[in-house]
Design a protein around this motif. Structure first.
Motif, PDB file in Angstrom:
ATOM      1  N   LEU A  16       0.831  -1.204   0.000  1.00 46.86           N
ATOM      2  CA  LEU A  16       0.000   0.000   0.000  1.00 46.86           C
ATOM      3  C   LEU A  16       0.868   1.259   0.000  1.00 46.86           C
ATOM      4  CD1 LEU A  16      -3.019   0.787   0.126  1.00 46.86           C
ATOM      5  CD2 LEU A  16      -2.783   0.921   2.603  1.00 46.86           C
ATOM      6  N   VAL A  17       1.897   1.263   0.854  1.00 48.26           N
ATOM      7  CA  VAL A  17       2.803   2.419   0.915  1.00 48.26           C
ATOM      8  C   VAL A  17       3.573   2.566  -0.393  1.00 48.26           C
ATOM      9  CG1 VAL A  17       4.817   3.393   2.093  1.00 48.26           C
ATOM     10  CG2 VAL A  17       3.012   2.283   3.420  1.00 48.26           C
ATOM     11  N   LEU A  18       3.983   1.450  -0.978  1.00 54.07           N
ATOM     12  CA  LEU A  18       4.763   1.471  -2.217  1.00 54.07           C
ATOM     13  C   LEU A  18       3.972   2.058  -3.383  1.00 54.07           C
ATOM     14  CD1 LEU A  18       7.316   0.594  -3.824  1.00 54.07           C
ATOM     15  CD2 LEU A  18       6.169  -1.610  -4.191  1.00 54.07           C
ATOM     16  N   PHE A  19       2.718   1.627  -3.538  1.00 56.47           N
ATOM     17  CA  PHE A  19       1.932   2.053  -4.696  1.00 56.47           C
ATOM     18  C   PHE A  19       1.316   3.442  -4.531  1.00 56.47           C
ATOM     19  CE2 PHE A  19       1.738  -2.588  -5.593  1.00 56.47           C
ATOM     20  CZ  PHE A  19       2.227  -2.536  -6.894  1.00 56.47           C
ATOM     21  N   THR A  20       1.242   3.953  -3.300  1.00 50.49           N
ATOM     22  CA  THR A  20       0.597   5.247  -3.066  1.00 50.49           C
ATOM     23  C   THR A  20       1.247   6.392  -3.848  1.00 50.49           C
ATOM     24  OG1 THR A  20      -0.411   4.675  -0.942  1.00 50.49           O
ATOM     25  CG2 THR A  20       0.123   6.989  -1.295  1.00 50.49           C
ATOM     26  N   PRO A  21       2.568   6.613  -3.758  1.00 51.41           N
ATOM     27  CA  PRO A  21       3.151   7.721  -4.533  1.00 51.41           C
ATOM     28  C   PRO A  21       3.162   7.468  -6.036  1.00 51.41           C
ATOM     29  CG  PRO A  21       4.880   6.484  -3.414  1.00 51.41           C
ATOM     30  CD  PRO A  21       3.576   5.958  -2.905  1.00 51.41           C
ATOM     31  N   ILE A  22       3.301   6.200  -6.447  1.00 52.33           N
ATOM     32  CA  ILE A  22       3.329   5.876  -7.873  1.00 52.33           C
ATOM     33  C   ILE A  22       1.990   6.184  -8.521  1.00 52.33           C
ATOM     34  CG2 ILE A  22       3.615   4.020  -9.555  1.00 52.33           C
ATOM     35  CD1 ILE A  22       5.486   2.650  -7.523  1.00 52.33           C
ATOM     36  N   LEU A  23       0.920   5.629  -7.939  1.00 48.23           N
ATOM     37  CA  LEU A  23      -0.407   5.884  -8.490  1.00 48.23           C
ATOM     38  C   LEU A  23      -0.845   7.321  -8.233  1.00 48.23           C
ATOM     39  CD1 LEU A  23      -2.327   2.587  -7.619  1.00 48.23           C
ATOM     40  CD2 LEU A  23      -1.532   3.348  -9.856  1.00 48.23           C
ATOM     41  N   GLY A  24      -0.413   7.888  -7.100  1.00 43.50           N
ATOM     42  CA  GLY A  24      -0.770   9.277  -6.806  1.00 43.50           C
ATOM     43  C   GLY A  24      -0.264  10.229  -7.879  1.00 43.50           C
ATOM     44  N   ALA A  25       0.976   9.996  -8.336  1.00 46.80           N
ATOM     45  CA  ALA A  25       1.541  10.834  -9.400  1.00 46.80           C
ATOM     46  C   ALA A  25       0.821  10.590 -10.726  1.00 46.80           C
ATOM     47  CB  ALA A  25       3.034  10.536  -9.544  1.00 46.80           C
ATOM     48  N   PHE A  26       0.505   9.337 -11.006  1.00 47.84           N
ATOM     49  CA  PHE A  26      -0.206   9.019 -12.246  1.00 47.84           C
ATOM     50  C   PHE A  26      -1.596   9.636 -12.265  1.00 47.84           C
ATOM     51  CE2 PHE A  26      -3.213   6.124 -14.412  1.00 47.84           C
ATOM     52  CZ  PHE A  26      -2.776   6.317 -15.716  1.00 47.84           C
ATOM     53  N   PHE A  27      -2.314   9.536 -11.147  1.00 47.99           N
ATOM     54  CA  PHE A  27      -3.650  10.139 -11.073  1.00 47.99           C
ATOM     55  C   PHE A  27      -3.568  11.662 -11.240  1.00 47.99           C
ATOM     56  CE2 PHE A  27      -5.180   6.496  -8.089  1.00 47.99           C
ATOM     57  CZ  PHE A  27      -5.177   5.629  -9.176  1.00 47.99           C
ATOM     58  N   HIS A  28      -2.542  12.270 -10.663  1.00 45.76           N
ATOM     59  CA  HIS A  28      -2.371  13.715 -10.786  1.00 45.76           C
ATOM     60  C   HIS A  28      -2.255  14.134 -12.245  1.00 45.76           C
ATOM     61  CE1 HIS A  28      -0.694  17.685 -10.694  1.00 45.76           C
ATOM     62  NE2 HIS A  28       0.535  17.289 -10.949  1.00 45.76           N
ATOM     63  N   LYS A  29      -1.413  13.430 -12.990  1.00 48.17           N
ATOM     64  CA  LYS A  29      -1.244  13.750 -14.409  1.00 48.17           C
ATOM     65  C   LYS A  29      -2.524  13.478 -15.195  1.00 48.17           C
ATOM     66  CE  LYS A  29       3.756  13.032 -14.794  1.00 48.17           C
ATOM     67  NZ  LYS A  29       4.829  12.262 -15.478  1.00 48.17           N
ATOM     68  N   SER A  30      -3.144  12.345 -14.923  1.00 48.38           N
ATOM     69  CA  SER A  30      -4.334  11.946 -15.680  1.00 48.38           C
ATOM     70  C   SER A  30      -5.497  12.900 -15.451  1.00 48.38           C
ATOM     71  CB  SER A  30      -4.752  10.528 -15.290  1.00 48.38           C
ATOM     72  OG  SER A  30      -3.703   9.614 -15.497  1.00 48.38           O
ATOM     73  N   LEU A  31      -5.742  13.235 -14.184  1.00 46.26           N
ATOM     74  CA  LEU A  31      -6.904  14.055 -13.849  1.00 46.26           C
ATOM     75  C   LEU A  31      -6.677  15.537 -14.119  1.00 46.26           C
ATOM     76  CD1 LEU A  31      -7.767  12.223 -10.500  1.00 46.26           C
ATOM     77  CD2 LEU A  31      -8.970  11.998 -12.685  1.00 46.26           C
ATOM     78  N   SER A  32      -5.411  15.915 -14.304  1.00 43.44           N
ATOM     79  CA  SER A  32      -5.092  17.305 -14.625  1.00 43.44           C
ATOM     80  C   SER A  32      -5.012  17.542 -16.120  1.00 43.44           C
ATOM     81  CB  SER A  32      -3.757  17.705 -13.980  1.00 43.44           C
ATOM     82  OG  SER A  32      -3.804  17.555 -12.582  1.00 43.44           O
ATOM     83  N   GLY A  33      -5.179  16.476 -16.909  1.00 44.68           N
ATOM     84  CA  GLY A  33      -5.127  16.619 -18.358  1.00 44.68           C
ATOM     85  C   GLY A  33      -3.726  16.613 -18.928  1.00 44.68           C
ATOM     86  N   GLN A  34      -2.739  16.210 -18.113  1.00 42.14           N
ATOM     87  CA  GLN A  34      -1.366  16.148 -18.598  1.00 42.14           C
ATOM     88  C   GLN A  34      -1.131  14.836 -19.346  1.00 42.14           C
ATOM     89  OE1 GLN A  34       1.528  17.013 -15.478  1.00 42.14           O
ATOM     90  NE2 GLN A  34       0.007  18.217 -14.367  1.00 42.14           N
ATOM     91  N   SER A  35      -0.075  14.808 -20.136  1.00 41.16           N
ATOM     92  CA  SER A  35       0.278  13.602 -20.875  1.00 41.16           C
ATOM     93  C   SER A  35       0.666  12.497 -19.896  1.00 41.16           C
ATOM     94  CB  SER A  35       1.440  13.895 -21.819  1.00 41.16           C
ATOM     95  OG  SER A  35       1.823  12.724 -22.524  1.00 41.16           O
TER      96      SER A  35
END
Length: 563
Positions: A16-35
């Motif tokens: 859970l701790v491992l995937f939190t920053p990885i997916l958190g960064a991916f969600f940030h890009k995806s939901l912000s409209g970034q590539s």
């Protein structure tokens, strides 16, 4: 407990701790409209949907327009599910020839899946056709989760905006939430679960002969696809009545691990998405830490309670209601995760938990489903507690409270208090009403404190939009379907609407620069204060009710007495 049990706990928490920053960064890009990794695949579908729906993706909404879009979209979803269930018998993909549902069960179920609760007053395999499961229920699993995530994005933008009334576009947020977050992960999880033996077909129930020579009907259906989104979307509604205890939903230790991880995967990652979006990742880790501390506290108490033994459990730890293939540790990991995540799926029967472990499951929901909680809703609920904590800290030092540069004023506190206390009112009032209603009391399986817990847990689960149950309560009656349906509506929208109003107010405020007198919210002193406020509010509000149920039952359990 043995070393293998500890290893399982450490491994799932580490993942859970491992995937939190990885997916958190991916969600940030995806939901912000970034590539992002899925832009080439998802962007054409995203633009096609905007074209079909006549949506201008560049148009931004104020909080009232955004809220209206949320309410209209959810009402349409509710109405669609209600009509599908009312006319199920005449619709396709019904190989078992299941009949239409009653009006009150259709009403309850439509509200349940629209509010991301997935409370089930029915046995899935004996009540719902494949069409109902796939189109109506699984569809709302995506839409309700995406709605919660969209509202969270509004609140995040409110903290980022500097005197602006524009808070994004609901249809844009909804599409991105589904296309880049929910759908890709659900496809991945469905493939993994199918490889482990979770069934995925459109067959009618099959009659087989058991080893004892008896005939038995075994239900079939598109299970893996629904299990994936029910776990990842913090929904929880099982294809089968016994949910993830059923071998067709959860056949192996590996499928159990992936489903367990999925319960908290997205809500945990969203804490870091929040941090990245406001350009302060440390703030995201602070929220993650507060949630993790409360989660581990509850998990520790539950495990300690379950591994106690006395004559009532034949001087052994309690295995009633648990799958032998999963054991005690996996059952308690699941009960703690699912009630913390606003998910509600089970791999053991919560009614059979020791009183203290059952009480922890209740308390996770009574905190307001903010210990990770539902997708989006858990984090925006936690931010209400953050605002309350900042306000209390401001009173202690005699300063106007601020959070992320925004002054917290009277209106903001009122909205936060409404969002925190509205579900509490529903739970306590609904429980009192139920105890005074003979038709509801006749639905109980048990008497005494455990009977009280069955009612209290049901109202808590409904108002917390969790969906799990103590299972001893026959909830498929007109009065309970309506009462719990009302509780689910209040638990969802009596929090969502104040959050939207709060976002609208915060968004129009000026961001104040930090000064030497600014109260820091990115250190562990704030984590301590935040956890303290969460525990104190929960304890003060619900301690009398908990005393009538799990607490007195635990005292009797220690004294080796039954009721």
């Amino acid at each position: 407990m043995n070393g293998y049990d500890f290893l399982q706990i450490i491994f799932v928490l580490f993942a859970l701790v491992l995937f939190t920053p990885i997916l958190g960064a991916f969600f940030h890009k995806s939901l912000s409209g970034q590539s992002n990794l899925l832009t080439k695949i998802g962007s054409p579908f995203e633009k096609l949907l905007y074209k079909i729906c006549c949506v201008d993706e560049k148009e931004e909404m104020g909080w009232k327009q955004y809220l209206l879009s949320v309410l209209v979209f959810n009402f349409i979803g509710f109405l669609f599910v209600f009509l599908v269930l009312m006319f199920q018998g005449s619709l396709p993909l019904n190989p078992a020839h299941l009949p239409n549902l009653s009006w009150h069960l259709s009403l309850n179920t439509a509200i349940s899946f629209m509010t991301n609760t997935n409370w089930q007053s029915y046995a899935g395999e004996a009540t719902m056709s494949h069409f109902s499961q796939m189109v109506a229920l699984a569809g709302q699993n995506f839409f309700s989760a995406a709605t919660g995530l969209s509202v969270l994005l509004v609140l995040i933008r409110a903290f980022k905006n500097n005197q602006s009334k524009k808070l994004g576009n609901f249809w844009l947020d909804l599409n991105r939430s589904i296309i880049y977050v929910l759908l890709p992960l659900s496809i991945l999880w469905a493939v993994v679960l199918s490889s482990e033996g979770v069934i995925q077909n459109f067959s009618a129930p099959e009659q087989v002969r058991t080893l004892e020579g008896k005939e038995q009907m075994i239900s079939q259906g598109p299970v893996a696809s629904q299990v994936a989104i029910k776990q990842l979307g913090t929904n929880g509604g099982g294809f089968f009545n016994t949910n993830s205890t059923h071998p067709y939903e959860n056949p192996t230790p590996l499928s159990n691990f992936f489903q367990l991880l999925a319960l908290l995967l997205i809500p945990a990652a969203l804490t870091l998405t929040f941090g990245y979006m406001i350009n302060k990742p440390k703030e995201g880790w602070i929220l993650f830490s507060a949630m993790m501390i409360v989660l581990v506290m509850g998990l520790s108490v539950s495990l300690w309670s379950e591994y106690q033994s006395n004559s009532l459990t034949a001087n052994h730890y309690a295995m009633e209601g648990k799958e032998v293939r999963f054991g005690v540790t996996n059952s308690i990991l699941w009960s703690t995760f699912t009630t913390a995540a606003s998910n509600g799926s089970v791999n053991a029967m919560h009614s059979s938990l020791t009183p203290l472990a059952g009480g922890v499951a209740m308390l996770n929901m009574l905190f307001g489903e903010i210990i990770f909680g539902g997708i989006g809703s858990g984090l925006y609920g936690m931010l209400l507690y953050v605002i309350l904590t900042v306000f209390i800290a401001g009173l202690m030092v005699g300063r106007t409270p601020e959070y992320l540069g925004k002054k917290i004023e009277a209106f903001d506190i009122k909205m936060a208090i409404i969002g925190i206390l509205a579900p509490s009112f529903v739970i306590l009032f609904g429980t009192a009403f139920s105890l005074l209603t003979p038709s509801i009391m006749s639905s109980l399986m048990h008497k005494g404190p455990h009977g009280f817990s069955e009612i209290f847990y049901a109202l808590t689960s409904a108002a917390g939009n969790n969906g799990s149950a103590f299972a001893g309560l026959n909830a498929n009656t007109p009065i309970l379907n309506c009462l719990l349906g009302f509780g689910m509506l209040m638990g969802r929208f009596a929090v969502l609407i104040p959050v939207m109003a709060l976002a609208g107010n915060l968004s129009g405020k000026k961001i104040m620069p930090e000064s030497s007198g600014t109260f820091k919210t990115d250190n562990f002193l704030f984590v301590f204060l935040l956890v303290s406020v969460i525990v104190i509010v929960g304890a003060l509000t619900f301690f009398p009710a908990l005393s009538l149920g799990p607490i007195v039952e635990q005292i009797m359990f220690i004294q080796e007495k039954t009721f």
